[in-house]
Design a protein around this motif. Structure first.
Motif, PDB file in Angstrom:
ATOM      1  N   PHE A 186     -15.505   4.234  39.151  1.00 24.75           N
ATOM      2  CA  PHE A 186     -16.467   4.937  40.009  1.00 24.75           C
ATOM      3  C   PHE A 186     -17.883   4.426  39.751  1.00 24.75           C
ATOM      4  N   THR A 187     -18.226   4.240  38.472  1.00 25.76           N
ATOM      5  CA  THR A 187     -19.565   3.726  38.159  1.00 25.76           C
ATOM      6  C   THR A 187     -19.717   2.275  38.621  1.00 25.76           C
ATOM      7  N   THR A 188     -18.599   1.533  38.649  1.00 27.30           N
ATOM      8  CA  THR A 188     -18.629   0.158  39.140  1.00 27.30           C
ATOM      9  C   THR A 188     -19.067   0.110  40.591  1.00 27.30           C
ATOM     10  N   LEU A 189     -18.472   0.954  41.408  1.00 26.20           N
ATOM     11  CA  LEU A 189     -18.791   0.955  42.836  1.00 26.20           C
ATOM     12  C   LEU A 189     -20.220   1.445  43.079  1.00 26.20           C
ATOM     13  N   GLY A 190     -20.643   2.477  42.342  1.00 21.10           N
ATOM     14  CA  GLY A 190     -22.020   2.947  42.471  1.00 21.10           C
ATOM     15  C   GLY A 190     -23.013   1.882  42.064  1.00 21.10           C
ATOM     16  N   THR A 191     -22.683   1.146  40.992  1.00 17.27           N
ATOM     17  CA  THR A 191     -23.553   0.073  40.522  1.00 17.27           C
ATOM     18  C   THR A 191     -23.597  -1.079  41.513  1.00 17.27           C
ATOM     19  N   LEU A 192     -22.437  -1.449  42.057  1.00 17.66           N
ATOM     20  CA  LEU A 192     -22.354  -2.552  43.006  1.00 17.66           C
ATOM     21  C   LEU A 192     -23.311  -2.337  44.174  1.00 17.66           C
ATOM     22  N   ILE A 193     -23.289  -1.133  44.740  1.00 13.25           N
ATOM     23  CA  ILE A 193     -24.098  -0.858  45.918  1.00 13.25           C
ATOM     24  C   ILE A 193     -25.565  -0.654  45.552  1.00 13.25           C
ATOM     25  N   CYS A 194     -25.813   0.190  44.563  1.00 13.40           N
ATOM     26  CA  CYS A 194     -27.184   0.646  44.298  1.00 13.40           C
ATOM     27  C   CYS A 194     -28.009  -0.369  43.514  1.00 13.40           C
ATOM     28  N   VAL A 195     -27.414  -1.024  42.529  1.00 13.93           N
ATOM     29  CA  VAL A 195     -28.166  -2.041  41.785  1.00 13.93           C
ATOM     30  C   VAL A 195     -28.419  -3.253  42.674  1.00 13.93           C
TER      31      VAL A 195
ATOM     32  N   ILE B 109     -11.314  13.032  40.274  1.00 12.18           N
ATOM     33  CA  ILE B 109     -11.161  12.155  41.442  1.00 12.18           C
ATOM     34  C   ILE B 109     -11.789  12.724  42.715  1.00 12.18           C
ATOM     35  N   PRO B 110     -11.586  14.010  43.047  1.00  6.05           N
ATOM     36  CA  PRO B 110     -12.224  14.515  44.273  1.00  6.05           C
ATOM     37  C   PRO B 110     -13.747  14.448  44.236  1.00  6.05           C
ATOM     38  N   GLY B 111     -14.318  14.417  43.041  1.00  2.00           N
ATOM     39  CA  GLY B 111     -15.771  14.373  42.917  1.00  2.00           C
ATOM     40  C   GLY B 111     -16.324  12.995  42.625  1.00  2.00           C
ATOM     41  N   SER B 112     -15.530  11.954  42.869  1.00  2.00           N
ATOM     42  CA  SER B 112     -15.983  10.594  42.548  1.00  2.00           C
ATOM     43  C   SER B 112     -17.238  10.212  43.321  1.00  2.00           C
ATOM     44  N   ILE B 113     -17.401  10.737  44.538  1.00  2.00           N
ATOM     45  CA  ILE B 113     -18.596  10.433  45.336  1.00  2.00           C
ATOM     46  C   ILE B 113     -19.865  10.925  44.639  1.00  2.00           C
ATOM     47  N   CYS B 114     -19.760  12.037  43.903  1.00  2.00           N
ATOM     48  CA  CYS B 114     -20.925  12.571  43.178  1.00  2.00           C
ATOM     49  C   CYS B 114     -21.331  11.645  42.040  1.00  2.00           C
ATOM     50  N   ILE B 115     -20.333  11.075  41.352  1.00  2.00           N
ATOM     51  CA  ILE B 115     -20.616  10.157  40.246  1.00  2.00           C
ATOM     52  C   ILE B 115     -21.264   8.882  40.765  1.00  2.00           C
ATOM     53  N   MET B 116     -20.801   8.392  41.920  1.00  2.00           N
ATOM     54  CA  MET B 116     -21.381   7.195  42.513  1.00  2.00           C
ATOM     55  C   MET B 116     -22.807   7.450  42.990  1.00  2.00           C
ATOM     56  N   ALA B 117     -23.063   8.645  43.503  1.00  2.00           N
ATOM     57  CA  ALA B 117     -24.347   8.940  44.150  1.00  2.00           C
ATOM     58  C   ALA B 117     -25.524   8.936  43.182  1.00  2.00           C
ATOM     59  N   VAL B 118     -25.295   9.214  41.899  1.00  2.00           N
ATOM     60  CA  VAL B 118     -26.416   9.295  40.962  1.00  2.00           C
ATOM     61  C   VAL B 118     -27.130   7.955  40.795  1.00  2.00           C
ATOM     62  N   TYR B 119     -26.449   6.854  41.113  1.00  2.00           N
ATOM     63  CA  TYR B 119     -27.055   5.541  40.920  1.00  2.00           C
ATOM     64  C   TYR B 119     -28.071   5.206  42.002  1.00  2.00           C
TER      65      TYR B 119
ATOM     66  N   LEU C 266     -14.233   7.990  51.021  1.00  2.00           N
ATOM     67  CA  LEU C 266     -12.898   7.391  51.131  1.00  2.00           C
ATOM     68  C   LEU C 266     -12.158   7.396  49.792  1.00  2.00           C
ATOM     69  N   ILE C 267     -12.881   7.085  48.721  1.00  2.56           N
ATOM     70  CA  ILE C 267     -12.248   7.053  47.398  1.00  2.56           C
ATOM     71  C   ILE C 267     -11.833   8.450  46.965  1.00  2.56           C
ATOM     72  N   SER C 268     -12.683   9.443  47.211  1.00  2.00           N
ATOM     73  CA  SER C 268     -12.355  10.821  46.833  1.00  2.00           C
ATOM     74  C   SER C 268     -11.084  11.295  47.531  1.00  2.00           C
ATOM     75  N   ILE C 269     -10.996  11.014  48.819  1.00  2.00           N
ATOM     76  CA  ILE C 269      -9.834  11.474  49.595  1.00  2.00           C
ATOM     77  C   ILE C 269      -8.577  10.683  49.235  1.00  2.00           C
ATOM     78  N   THR C 270      -8.695   9.352  49.229  1.00  2.00           N
ATOM     79  CA  THR C 270      -7.537   8.505  48.943  1.00  2.00           C
ATOM     80  C   THR C 270      -7.026   8.723  47.522  1.00  2.00           C
TER      81      THR C 270
END
Length: 589
Positions: free
Chosen positions: A59-68, A137-147, A103-107
């Motif tokens: 989850f942090t990987t995807l947040g980092t990929l987009i935001c960094v 897992i359902p809250g993965s979008i929240c972990i990604m959003a902090v970045y 998508l990740i949270s739902i899938t």
């Protein structure tokens, strides 16, 4: 006329502390989950946390990929005075986080059982892993959003807001962890939803600050495929670092489980958790390099880039040496904090912690180099570095050395991996220099303008005498660059008028500060940059206000307004910005 690097050092420190504290806040939250799991739920819960860590890193990987990736591109845009593209990147980033995170949270929730079976290997830790994943897992979008706020606050020079967000998240997470586990008895599920809720609340509280003080705006993104492609390329090194951590942790967990069982896996989770403190310092310093180098790279200021890199290396190495010594001395006490009290647990955990700490200086150097190469567009080198240290060398070293020294070989592999990676980077940099002969040094910078005397960077003390002296001395530089008399006069006049104005309006006659002046001459371009800290002051607004109060340009009778009037007439363009949280005046001739 020399650069005292005062503003660079000050900017580095101003970025550094919030960056470290922001990451530390997140890592304290991560470590608190492990401490509470070990102390309240037992060592099996700590081992289960280690099994779930790859998923969290994903989850942090995807947040980092987009935001960094997007924030790094935005910092270069700000260095080029392209605010509109920076806003497009901000808008696109928010949209990508919402879509991908959703998508990740739902899938992930729909395929929860197969996922848990994969990461837990279907063994005795399965139930605890399942409970944690059910909440996480359902809250993965929240972990990604902090970045998103973290990285965009940083390039605006408002890293303290990112720090506040992560500290809010850490305090909430620890409080909710204790409430859900001790009071409500929710076990691993409680630890997971505490992480999700704390991330969500922190983002909701801090996100509005992105739009204040001339911050970002949502704009139409139109056809932005090129920008999306750029985000993915630029953000790939730190994102791949996290992704490789997922694979690496999974492989090492299986290897450690085979050699030492659940007790050894718990020891590995303990080491990873303690190292999150070191990672806060490492990542804080490495990520401080990115926005500063990004802006200076956009300005073609190689001198400032070298100074930022040198500061990062010096401070980073010193801090890692101190950290390694401290955790080695207090290793036993740290074990007790995590609930590892038995002799068997400590016989594994203490050597693991001490041996792994030896790799931290190598981690620091390689992380700084990785973020640096990423920022200047050398993505292939950054990705090679990330692959070597994040997965390839450490897995190969662990597989080979474990056959000789068992668990000790696995711990030693961390240091071996960093040393081999650094050697590969040096070889790759040398090959690049052979191909691109205009570059020099491991930083791969083009010093032609500096060597030819067509770029000058100097600092001026905040007193009238220093300003007048610099205005006189600049004639030597103008002569060396073969500028015509009109251009030389405008440069000298701009230095005198702008600096005297900043002296009065920003520093109010106070001494003991500094203003940076940078002049870049190339072909038909002459760009002057004045940068200083102190009170925010826009001379263009000041001139506009003076115009509105008068009956026309002829009615401007103050020396300050007359100076600005002359410069505005002679220059092609005059701009003002607050890049790096400083006053920036850019004059193009």
């Amino acid at each position: 006329m020399k650069d005292n690097y005062y503003l660079i050092s000050k900017s580095f420190q101003r970025y550094l502390v919030p960056s470290i504290l922001a990451i530390l806040g997140g890592n304290i939250s991560f470590m608190a989950d492990h401490i509470i799991a070990g102390k309240v739920l037992g060592s099996n819960a700590l081992a289960a946390m280690s099994m779930v860590n790859p998923l969290f890193f994903l989850f942090t990987t995807l947040g980092t990929l987009i935001c960094v990736g997007s924030s790094t591109m935005a910092s270069i845009c700000l260095g080029k005075e392209d605010r509109h593209t920076a806003n497009k990147l901000f808008t696109l980033t928010a949209l990508l986080v919402l879509i991908l995170g959703g998508l990740i949270s739902i899938t992930g929730y729909l395929f929860l059982n197969p996922l848990v079976n994969l990461i837990s290997d279907g063994k005795e830790l399965h139930a605890m892993v399942y409970e944690y994943c059910r909440g996480l897992i359902p809250g993965s979008i929240c972990i990604m959003a902090v970045y998103l706020p973290l990285n965009f606050f940083r390039i605006e020079g408002r890293g303290h807001l990112g720090m506040m967000m992560f500290l809010i998240m850490a305090v909430l997470d620890i409080g909710l962890d204790l409430y859900f586990t001790l009071v409500l008895g929710m076990g691993m599920f409680g630890l997971a939803i505490a992480t999700v809720f704390s991330s969500l609340i922190a983002v909701i509280v801090m996100f509005p600050f992105l739009f204040t003080k001339g911050g970002y705006r949502f704009v139409s993104i139109g056809k932005s495929i090129r920008l999306v492609n750029g985000i993915l390329i630029v953000g790939s090194p730190p994102a791949l670092n996290n992704f490789y951590s997922v694979i690496r942790t999974f492989i090492l967990n299986m290897l450690i489980l085979a050699f030492g069982g659940p007790v050894a896996v718990a020891g590995f989770a303990f080491v990873n958790s303690v190292n999150t403190l070191a990672q806060a310092i490492v990542s804080g310093i490495a990520q401080t390099v990115s926005p500063l180098v990004g802006v200076f790279y956009g300005e073609h200021d190689v001198i400032s880039i070298r100074k930022v890199f040198t500061l990062a290396i010096k401070f980073g190495l010193a801090s890692m040496v101190v950290f390694s010594i401290l955790i080695s001395v207090f290793a036993r006490q740290i074990c007790l904090l995590f609930g590892l009290t038995s002799t068997g647990q400590q016989q594994i955990a203490i050597p693991a912690l001490v041996i792994c700490s030896l790799s931290l200086t190598g981690v620091m150097v390689n992380q700084i180099l990785g973020y640096y190469y990423m920022t200047i567009g050398r993505t292939k080198i950054a990705n090679l570095l990330t692959l070597c240290r994040g997965l390839l060398f450490i897995v190969l070293a662990a597989l080979m050395l474990s056959q000789v020294w068992g668990l000790y070989g696995i711990w030693i592999s961390f240091s071996v991996s960093e040393l081999l990676t650094l050697a590969i980077v040096m070889i790759t940099a040398r090959q690049t220099l052979r191909r691109e002969r205009e570059l020099s040094g491991v930083l791969l910078l083009n010093h032609r303008d500096v060597d030819e005397g067509r770029f000058i960077s100097f600092s001026v003390d905040t007193n009238v005498e220093a300003v007048m002296e610099s205005s006189d001395k600049i004639s030597d530089f103008c002569e060396n660059c073969r500028l015509n008399p009109k251009q030389s006069m405008v440069i000298s006049l701009a230095i005198e008028e702008i600096l005297l104005l900043m002296l009065k309006q920003v520093f109010e006659g106070k001494d003991h500060d500094s203003i940076d002046v940078k002049i870049f001459v190339r072909d038909d371009r002459v760009i002057m940059r004045f940068r200083c800290g102190g009170r925010k002051f826009n001379p263009l607004e000041y001139y506009k206000t003076a115009m509105e109060k008068s009956h026309g340009p002829e009615d401007l009778d103050t020396d300050e307004s007359m100076g600005l009037k002359l410069i505005s007439k002679m220059a092609k363009k005059v701009d003002y910005s607050t890049n790096l949280g400083l006053n920036n005046i850019i004059i193009r001739l």
